[in-house]
Scaffold this active site. Structure first.
Site, PDB file in Angstrom:
ATOM      1  N   CYS A 131       0.837  -1.206   0.000  1.00  0.00           N
ATOM      2  CA  CYS A 131       0.000   0.000   0.000  1.00  0.00           C
ATOM      3  C   CYS A 131       0.869   1.252   0.000  1.00  0.00           C
ATOM      4  O   CYS A 131       1.967   1.259   0.548  1.00  0.00           O
ATOM      5  CB  CYS A 131      -0.910   0.033   1.228  1.00  0.00           C
ATOM      6  SG  CYS A 131      -2.211  -1.206   1.232  1.00  0.00           S
ATOM      7  N   ASP A 183      -9.592  -6.332 -22.786  1.00  0.00           N
ATOM      8  CA  ASP A 183      -9.064  -6.208 -21.422  1.00  0.00           C
ATOM      9  C   ASP A 183      -7.746  -6.975 -21.376  1.00  0.00           C
ATOM     10  O   ASP A 183      -7.657  -8.070 -20.820  1.00  0.00           O
ATOM     11  CB  ASP A 183     -10.075  -6.773 -20.419  1.00  0.00           C
ATOM     12  CG  ASP A 183      -9.621  -6.582 -18.973  1.00  0.00           C
ATOM     13  OD1 ASP A 183      -8.622  -5.880 -18.748  1.00  0.00           O
ATOM     14  OD2 ASP A 183     -10.268  -7.150 -18.072  1.00  0.00           O
ATOM     15  N   CYS A 202      -5.741  -2.563 -16.615  1.00  0.00           N
ATOM     16  CA  CYS A 202      -5.164  -2.375 -15.285  1.00  0.00           C
ATOM     17  C   CYS A 202      -3.913  -1.512 -15.348  1.00  0.00           C
ATOM     18  O   CYS A 202      -3.280  -1.258 -14.313  1.00  0.00           O
ATOM     19  CB  CYS A 202      -4.845  -3.725 -14.644  1.00  0.00           C
ATOM     20  SG  CYS A 202      -3.687  -4.729 -15.606  1.00  0.00           S
ATOM     21  N   GLU A 256      -7.605   1.336 -12.403  1.00  0.00           N
ATOM     22  CA  GLU A 256      -8.074   0.665 -13.619  1.00  0.00           C
ATOM     23  C   GLU A 256      -8.664   1.724 -14.550  1.00  0.00           C
ATOM     24  O   GLU A 256      -9.297   2.683 -14.082  1.00  0.00           O
ATOM     25  CB  GLU A 256      -9.143  -0.357 -13.262  1.00  0.00           C
ATOM     26  CG  GLU A 256      -9.469  -1.344 -14.366  1.00  0.00           C
ATOM     27  CD  GLU A 256      -8.832  -2.700 -14.140  1.00  0.00           C
ATOM     28  OE1 GLU A 256      -9.147  -3.632 -14.904  1.00  0.00           O
ATOM     29  OE2 GLU A 256      -8.020  -2.829 -13.197  1.00  0.00           O
TER      30      GLU A 256
END
Length: 549
Positions: free
Chosen positions: A149, A459, A486, A527
């Site tokens: 994170c 995708d 992504c 995304e």
């Protein structure tokens, strides 16, 4: 592939020619980060009246010795989620994780990359917080060391705003398009859950000496349990992670169970391993079952029969008006996981790819459903009746969009995914839906759908589409394209190619909209969804970039 000369900062363009060998992160070169660094340095030089030109090598600042502790003021947040701080004279940048603009921080210098005008630093502590920083929001005891994170100290509204800026910069820096051809970027679509959303975790561990050349039977079993978790930021070392608050409740329980299993059976892991915790959800219907429910129940029974006993027994049950929901954590890559998006059911191999934030999938797929057809049409336009889903996987888009089309076809290179997709279409009672196992780079060869009535959904993996795929796409020329990615940087590159069109001037696209979706709150990832329409008639031959670009 053609690019606008102004699509990147001048320093970045020079380095692409002279630093081609720096394409690996291990060498200190990350193109996305580098562009942010170069633009910050250029701004600093312009403010000092240096016309944005870099200083000569002899005039470069003297850098502190590695592992020296220094104080820095953070100037901005990069697209990688790291803070950027200028040196005292403004001619060098320090990359500081876990920081936000306005922070004054104490850091430890880790490594210099003088030719690239930046240094990596470890975050130690905040001396004076910036206006955006709120440490009371941090929900994990490992934050500040774990590389997973970057943004837990940032209010969620600010995280969404930052991710919108990431998308804006991606298209400005990587599309090769003039600004007039890029529509305003939409506000980032939020995740309903900011913690407890990840349905898949894959912590890992290595055993000291486990990578040696000796045979397995010759190695001594490890005497201590190694750290089981994730990589320490800026280190090639793992840290022990007992719990990850990003995981769903059942996944977090599975992590504790797997850590215990490894500790009790360490001799079975002479080299270490990557563990899997994947949420699997089943619904037990109340009342009479329809034919569709019967097919779903069959799928559920087959999936449950292949789950290891230790995973089968640990269950979280929640009662809903029409069904009882059961969640389990699967630890076998080859077992079958079950997932629901609204009332659609999906099976998949637990170790295979499926979006890892179920809480956002309902809004995400609904957004795409609402954008299946163009906002405006000409009287002569034929309606869009057909769906072609490239990189279809186990059928997320094909299944959730199929009711809107006369016929739908999903294509993927992975045979296991196609098998699962066919079963998913059957379980969801979608007879107008087919799937084919084929390389996506050749999928346009035998498409039965007329391109002027076809919506293409793509995708691709993080690396984006290949040049060959894009050439075939432009040769086929579907009426409308939804590009999900992504990696908004490779997406911007590919969209730029589609907008500029083919070499013959027969097919090109215009961008209708671009929007980011926050699949991974607390991280720097976003995304992207770009929607494009084929330009018809004489306008198709118009230049996609100005002669000055």
């Amino acid at each position: 592939m053609s690019r606008s000369p102004d699509s990147q900062a001048p320093e970045a363009k020079k380095r692409k020619k002279t630093k081609a060998d720096k394409s690996k992160k291990a060498d200190g070169f990350d193109e996305v980060l580098q562009i942010d660094i170069d633009k910050l340095l250029k701004k600093s030089r312009e403010e000092k009246g240096q016309n944005g030109e870099p200083v000569e090598a002899a005039a470069r600042p003297t850098l502190p010795q590695p592992f020296t502790e220094i104080e820095l003021k953070i100037s901005e947040l990069s697209s990688t989620g790291d803070g950027l701080a200028l040196s005292e004279n403004g001619d060098h940048v320090y990359v500081v994780p876990f920081s936000v603009p306005g922070d004054t921080v104490l850091v430890k210098v880790v490594k210099h990359f003088p030719d690239l005008s930046y240094s990596m630093a470890d975050f130690i502590k905040v001396i004076e917080p910036g206006p955006q920083r709120n440490d009371s929001l941090i929900g994990c005891g490992y934050f500040g060391k774990c590389s997973g994170c970057q943004l837990q100290m940032l209010p969620y509204e600010d995280q969404l705003a930052h991710k919108k800026k990431i998308v804006e910069k991606a298209y400005a820096n990587f599309s090769g398009l003039i600004p007039e051809l890029i529509p305003p970027i939409g506000d980032t679509f939020p995740s309903p859950l900011q913690y407890g959303y990840r349905t898949k975790l894959t912590p890992h561990f290595t055993v000291a000496g486990g990578a040696g050349r000796g045979k397995k039977k010759d190695r001594e079993p490890p005497k201590e349990v190694p750290p089981i978790g994730y990589t320490i930021k800026n280190r090639r070392m793992d840290m022990d992670i007992e719990d990850c608050p990003l995981g769903t409740d059942i996944v977090r329980r599975g992590l504790k169970r797997e850590r215990k299993r490894v500790a009790e059976n360490l001799h079975q892991f002479p080299r270490g391993a990557t563990l899997l915790m994947r949420e699997s959800t089943t619904r037990i219907k109340k009342g009479e079952e329809s034919d569709r429910n019967a097919e779903q129940e069959k799928m559920i029974k087959e999936a449950l029969s292949g789950i290891p006993p230790q995973d089968l027994e640990d269950v979280i049950r929640t009662e809903h008006p029409d069904y009882i929901e059961e969640k389990r954590c699967i630890t076998d890559n080859n077992a079958t996981s079950i997932e629901y998006v609204d009332n659609y059911i999906f099976k998949n191999k637990a170790g295979a790819f499926f979006q890892n934030n179920n809480s956002i999938l309902s809004g995400f797929t609904e957004y795409i459903r609402q954008h299946v057809r163009p906002k405006t049409t000409n009287p002569d336009d034929k309606p869009i009746k057909y769906l072609l889903d490239a990189y279809s996987g186990s059928g997320l888009f094909t299944v959730t969009l199929s009711p809107l089309f006369k016929s739908s076809l999903g294509v993927d290179v992975a045979g296991d995914s196609i098998t699962a997709a066919r079963e998913n279409a059957h379980a969801n009672a979608l007879p107008n839906t087919g799937f084919a196992a084929a390389d996506a780079t050749t999928l346009f060869k035998d498409i039965p759908y007329p391109p002027d009535q076809t919506l293409l959904v793509i995708d691709p993996p993080r690396k984006g589409c290949s040049d060959d795929f894009l050439r075939q796409l432009l040769a086929y020329g579907p009426r409308r394209v939804v590009y999900v990615s992504c990696n908004v940087h490779t997406q911007a590159r590919d969209v730029g190619v589609m907008v500029q069109g083919d070499a013959e001037g027969k097919c090109r696209y215009e961008i209708e909209s671009i929007r980011g979706f926050d699949f991974f709150p607390q991280t720097g990832h976003v995304e992207g969804v770009a929607i494009l329409n084929k330009v018809s008639g004489a306008a198709a031959a118009a230049p996609a970039v100005s002669s000055e670009a």
